[in-house]
Design a protein around this motif. Structure first.
Motif, PDB file in Angstrom:
ATOM      1  N   PHE B 104       0.833  -1.202   0.000  1.00 46.55           N
ATOM      2  CA  PHE B 104       0.000   0.000   0.000  1.00 46.55           C
ATOM      3  C   PHE B 104       0.871   1.259   0.000  1.00 46.55           C
ATOM      4  O   PHE B 104       0.604   2.220  -0.729  1.00 46.55           O
ATOM      5  N   ALA B 105       1.922   1.209   0.837  1.00 45.71           N
ATOM      6  CA  ALA B 105       2.792   2.391   0.959  1.00 45.71           C
ATOM      7  C   ALA B 105       3.670   2.578  -0.273  1.00 45.71           C
ATOM      8  O   ALA B 105       4.025   3.707  -0.627  1.00 45.71           O
ATOM      9  N   ALA B 106       4.015   1.453  -0.940  1.00 44.51           N
ATOM     10  CA  ALA B 106       4.956   1.520  -2.071  1.00 44.51           C
ATOM     11  C   ALA B 106       4.414   2.379  -3.211  1.00 44.51           C
ATOM     12  O   ALA B 106       5.190   3.012  -3.938  1.00 44.51           O
ATOM     13  N   VAL B 107       3.085   2.410  -3.352  1.00 43.79           N
ATOM     14  CA  VAL B 107       2.483   3.200  -4.430  1.00 43.79           C
ATOM     15  C   VAL B 107       2.843   4.678  -4.300  1.00 43.79           C
ATOM     16  O   VAL B 107       3.040   5.373  -5.298  1.00 43.79           O
ATOM     17  N   ARG B 108       2.970   5.143  -3.035  1.00 38.44           N
ATOM     18  CA  ARG B 108       3.259   6.565  -2.796  1.00 38.44           C
ATOM     19  C   ARG B 108       4.756   6.830  -2.700  1.00 38.44           C
ATOM     20  O   ARG B 108       5.156   7.964  -2.396  1.00 38.44           O
ATOM     21  N   ALA B 109       5.592   5.813  -2.906  1.00 36.95           N
ATOM     22  CA  ALA B 109       7.039   6.026  -2.791  1.00 36.95           C
ATOM     23  C   ALA B 109       7.530   6.942  -3.912  1.00 36.95           C
ATOM     24  O   ALA B 109       6.993   6.909  -5.023  1.00 36.95           O
ATOM     25  N   ALA B 116       9.341  -0.022  -9.276  1.00 34.49           N
ATOM     26  CA  ALA B 116      10.510  -0.902  -9.276  1.00 34.49           C
ATOM     27  C   ALA B 116      10.329  -2.032  -8.266  1.00 34.49           C
ATOM     28  O   ALA B 116      10.624  -3.200  -8.565  1.00 34.49           O
ATOM     29  N   LEU B 117       9.812  -1.670  -7.083  1.00 28.92           N
ATOM     30  CA  LEU B 117       9.563  -2.690  -6.050  1.00 28.92           C
ATOM     31  C   LEU B 117       8.553  -3.712  -6.533  1.00 28.92           C
ATOM     32  O   LEU B 117       8.700  -4.914  -6.312  1.00 28.92           O
ATOM     33  N   ARG B 118       7.510  -3.211  -7.226  1.00 30.26           N
ATOM     34  CA  ARG B 118       6.468  -4.097  -7.762  1.00 30.26           C
ATOM     35  C   ARG B 118       7.084  -5.099  -8.738  1.00 30.26           C
ATOM     36  O   ARG B 118       6.713  -6.280  -8.751  1.00 30.26           O
ATOM     37  N   GLY B 119       8.048  -4.639  -9.531  1.00 29.81           N
ATOM     38  CA  GLY B 119       8.733  -5.518 -10.481  1.00 29.81           C
ATOM     39  C   GLY B 119       9.544  -6.585  -9.766  1.00 29.81           C
ATOM     40  O   GLY B 119       9.502  -7.769 -10.129  1.00 29.81           O
ATOM     41  N   ILE B 120      10.284  -6.155  -8.724  1.00 29.26           N
ATOM     42  CA  ILE B 120      11.119  -7.106  -7.977  1.00 29.26           C
ATOM     43  C   ILE B 120      10.240  -8.145  -7.283  1.00 29.26           C
ATOM     44  O   ILE B 120      10.510  -9.354  -7.336  1.00 29.26           O
ATOM     45  N   ASN B 159       1.478  -7.657  -4.112  1.00 32.01           N
ATOM     46  CA  ASN B 159       1.000  -7.326  -5.457  1.00 32.01           C
ATOM     47  C   ASN B 159      -0.472  -6.915  -5.455  1.00 32.01           C
ATOM     48  O   ASN B 159      -0.860  -5.937  -6.103  1.00 32.01           O
ATOM     49  N   ARG B 160      -1.279  -7.670  -4.714  1.00 33.04           N
ATOM     50  CA  ARG B 160      -2.714  -7.340  -4.620  1.00 33.04           C
ATOM     51  C   ARG B 160      -2.910  -5.981  -3.973  1.00 33.04           C
ATOM     52  O   ARG B 160      -3.706  -5.160  -4.438  1.00 33.04           O
ATOM     53  N   SER B 161      -2.169  -5.759  -2.894  1.00 35.54           N
ATOM     54  CA  SER B 161      -2.293  -4.513  -2.147  1.00 35.54           C
ATOM     55  C   SER B 161      -1.813  -3.335  -2.994  1.00 35.54           C
ATOM     56  O   SER B 161      -2.426  -2.265  -3.008  1.00 35.54           O
ATOM     57  N   PHE B 162      -0.706  -3.555  -3.723  1.00 32.71           N
ATOM     58  CA  PHE B 162      -0.145  -2.503  -4.575  1.00 32.71           C
ATOM     59  C   PHE B 162      -1.152  -2.113  -5.659  1.00 32.71           C
ATOM     60  O   PHE B 162      -1.402  -0.923  -5.897  1.00 32.71           O
ATOM     61  N   ASP B 163      -1.727  -3.135  -6.307  1.00 34.34           N
ATOM     62  CA  ASP B 163      -2.679  -2.855  -7.390  1.00 34.34           C
ATOM     63  C   ASP B 163      -3.921  -2.124  -6.872  1.00 34.34           C
ATOM     64  O   ASP B 163      -4.441  -1.218  -7.523  1.00 34.34           O
ATOM     65  N   ARG B 164      -4.365  -2.515  -5.685  1.00 35.34           N
ATOM     66  CA  ARG B 164      -5.528  -1.871  -5.089  1.00 35.34           C
ATOM     67  C   ARG B 164      -5.213  -0.411  -4.732  1.00 35.34           C
ATOM     68  O   ARG B 164      -6.004   0.501  -4.997  1.00 35.34           O
ATOM     69  N   ALA B 165      -4.019  -0.224  -4.137  1.00 37.13           N
ATOM     70  CA  ALA B 165      -3.615   1.131  -3.752  1.00 37.13           C
ATOM     71  C   ALA B 165      -3.406   2.006  -4.991  1.00 37.13           C
ATOM     72  O   ALA B 165      -3.681   3.208  -4.961  1.00 37.13           O
ATOM     73  N   MET B 166      -2.944   1.395  -6.074  1.00 34.27           N
ATOM     74  CA  MET B 166      -2.744   2.144  -7.324  1.00 34.27           C
ATOM     75  C   MET B 166      -4.088   2.658  -7.847  1.00 34.27           C
ATOM     76  O   MET B 166      -4.187   3.805  -8.312  1.00 34.27           O
ATOM     77  N   ARG B 167      -5.115   1.800  -7.750  1.00 37.51           N
ATOM     78  CA  ARG B 167      -6.453   2.229  -8.176  1.00 37.51           C
ATOM     79  C   ARG B 167      -6.942   3.383  -7.306  1.00 37.51           C
ATOM     80  O   ARG B 167      -7.530   4.344  -7.799  1.00 37.51           O
ATOM     81  N   LEU B 168      -6.687   3.266  -6.003  1.00 41.16           N
ATOM     82  CA  LEU B 168      -7.107   4.333  -5.079  1.00 41.16           C
ATOM     83  C   LEU B 168      -6.350   5.631  -5.368  1.00 41.16           C
ATOM     84  O   LEU B 168      -6.916   6.719  -5.318  1.00 41.16           O
TER      85      LEU B 168
END
Lengths: 295, 276
Positions: B104-109, B116-120, B159-168
């Motif tokens: 969730f936090a990575a989206v705002r990094a 990049a984190l999402r890729g790793i 990944n799920r959390s990142f994608d959800r946070a990206m939508r938000l």
């Protein structure tokens, strides 16, 4: 569209490079290094070797790690392929049945009981049923199916029985993923707004399902191929262990237990490649099945 | 929209989801009570041999029977359930922090660090949870099995959390917030509060179920709990040698394990976003 495909191909290449780096990191863990600079130099040397396909030697047998891994892979691939067939045969009817109507959809929680059963528990239950209920020979589970063995074996049914249980175990794990993927896609397809428009144009429900819903569901299933592959690989590791099959997954377990990280890294790399390539290929096929759904 | 909302749309299904979630939470609560009172419920301490006659069939005296060493299977199952439950909680907590919160936090990094984190993490997600956990245990030790299970389950949750946070982050309220000069950290806090309030039980239930499966399988394969602190996976592995004749030392721990995972999954309100 070609830009999107270029992006997908770049993502695949990036993921493969990531898998190489991950495998190299794991293989480097087998060499004791003192300090960051020593580790980095060992890592770079290993990376160059891995890029040329050389994962080093097995710490336990002294043989080439990649050769050891590739020798064990046919048995695992055989199990995975059989698992895919069983998963599709069980998962597709189950997924379609459970999403056929609102009433049946409400019965879906029953699937939770199956989904909550760990693979090793299911495998042990299958062996118990085979031996105690079906009177199958207990020792037959120890041998693996091979074409050479089948050609030699006078008793085909014994050889097939030995293969049936692990294949069923792996297939059941895959079927749980397949039915879930189908249920998600079917509900989306059957509540899509275009259905009303097509009905007003005079198309019957069967025609709409056949021409529009089925391609969408198949495409969604193909898009989830990566997740299904992960479920199958994980189940194969457990099934090989429980049924005493000499495959790559069980070799990975033994390598990790004995700290033979060169072999473990090679096997992990091949598993990652299988998942990533399967995901990419199935994504490409899904686009041909339902181009409107995108990639 | 989550997968659960896809499958369980409509008022009738929503009501059913609430009922099923309540059943799951009640079941999980009941197991938590058993775990808390495990020393009281179990008639013998963990691993105590010759508590009863060896290989005794389940009856009124020994409800779950005894094994070849005369250990009371009911007591052993309750103790093992406590070990599995507490290890599962640790693993789930790690998975939630490293997976859900970090995703969730990575989206705002800044500087596209999140992408990049999402890729790793995507590369780690190309490997099954079980194999990743085995690698972590192999590189550390058996005591790290709960941490290994938590870390191994993290990529898919991330990944799920990142994608959800990206939508938000791309939603209308986020655009308004940015346009009115609300800082990114405030927006992140707001989204996290709403996320925790709305989805915590779902995420926690799924994380607990997947890490418990991984932990039990690790123990069954010899990479997890070690005697005398046997968990349910290790109990089943120990009973495997002669379970075709002595079925009860394997059956009752297996049922306890299935119930534990089932209640966690039901508590997650059938949010089936992750593969089983």
């Amino acid at each position: 569209m070609w830009r999107l495909w270029l992006l997908r191909a770049a993502q695949l290449i990036g993921s493969l490079v990531g898998a190489v780096v991950l495998a190299t990191l794991l293989a480097t863990a087998s060499h004791p290094s003192h300090g960051v600079s020593s580790f980095l130099s060992a890592f770079l040397a290993k990376l160059l070797a891995v890029l040329s396909g050389d994962f080093g030697q097995s710490a336990t047998t002294g043989a080439s790690a990649m050769t050891a891994a590739l020798t064990a892979f046919p048995a695992t691939l055989q199990l995975l392929l059989a698992g895919v067939i069983v998963a599709l045969l069980l998962g597709i009817p189950l997924g379609v049945f459970l999403s056929a109507s609102r009433t049946l959809r409400a019965a879906a929680p029953l699937m939770q009981i199956i989904a909550a059963t760990p693979v090793f528990v299911a495998a042990l239950a299958l062996i118990w049923i085979a031996v105690r209920v079906l009177d199958w020979n207990e020792t037959s589970q120890a041998s693996a199916l091979s074409w050479a063995g089948l050609m030699r074996s006078a008793d085909w049914s014994t050889a097939l029985r030995a293969f049936a249980l692990p294949a069923l175990t792996v297939g059941a794990a895959g079927a749980a993923s397949v039915q879930l993927s189908i249920r998600r896609a079917a509900v989306r397809a059957w509540s899509a707004p275009y259905r009303n428009g097509l009905r007003m144009m005079g198309l019957g429900t069967f025609d709409i399902d056949l021409r529009y819903a089925v391609p969408d569901v198949v495409a969604a299933l193909l898009r989830d191929a990566g997740e299904i592959a992960l479920a199958l690989i994980s189940a194969a590791a457990v099934a090989e262990w429980v049924f005493h099959r000499d495959g790559a997954a069980v070799l990975f377990l033994k390598s990790a237990a004995f700290g033979d990280w060169n072999v473990a890294a090679a096997i992990l790399f091949v598993f990652a490649v299988i998942k990533l390539v399967a995901q990419f290929v199935c994504l490409a096929v899904s686009w041909f099945v339902a181009p409107d759904e995108g990639v | 929209m989550s997968a659960a909302e896809d499958i369980w749309s409509g008022p009738r299904e929503s009501r059913l989801r609430v009922v099923i979630s309540a059943i799951g939470l009640s079941g999980a609560g009941f197991i938590a009570v058993i775990v808390a009172l495990s020393d009281v419920i179990a008639r013998a301490p963990a691993g105590a041999v010759k508590v009863g006659p060896p290989s005794h069939v389940p009856d009124v005296m020994y409800a779950f029977g005894t094994d070849v060493l005369g250990r009371d299977i009911l007591s052993e199952t309750v103790h093992a359930l406590a070990v599995t439950f507490s290890s599962g909680l640790v693993a789930a907590a790690i998975a939630i922090v490293v997976g859900a919160v970090a995703g969730f936090a990575a989206v705002r990094a800044p500087l596209r660090l999140g992408v990049a984190l999402r890729g790793i993490v995507g590369v780690l997600g190309a490997l099954p949870v079980l194999l990743l956990a085995i690698v972590v245990v192999g590189l550390t030790s058996h005591e790290f099995a709960p941490i290994a299970a938590g870390l191994a389950a993290s990529p898919s949750i991330f990944n799920r959390s990142f994608d959800r946070a990206m939508r938000l982050a791309r939603s209308r309220h986020a655009e308004y917030a940015r346009a009115t000069g609300i800082p990114a950290s405030t927006l992140l806090r707001r989204d996290l509060v709403y996320e925790v309030r709305g989805n915590f039980i779902n995420v926690a239930g799924r994380a607990f179920a997947s890490t418990t499966i991984a932990l039990a399988t690790l123990s069954f394969l010899g990479f997890g709990a070690m005697p005398p602190h046997a968990d349910l996976g290790l109990m089943i592995a120990s009973a495997r040698a002669n379970y075709l004749e002595l079925w009860w030392p394997a059956l009752f721990p297996a049922l306890a394990l299935i119930l534990l995972i089932l209640f966690a999954r039901l508590a997650a309100a059938l949010d089936e976003g992750e593969p089983p």
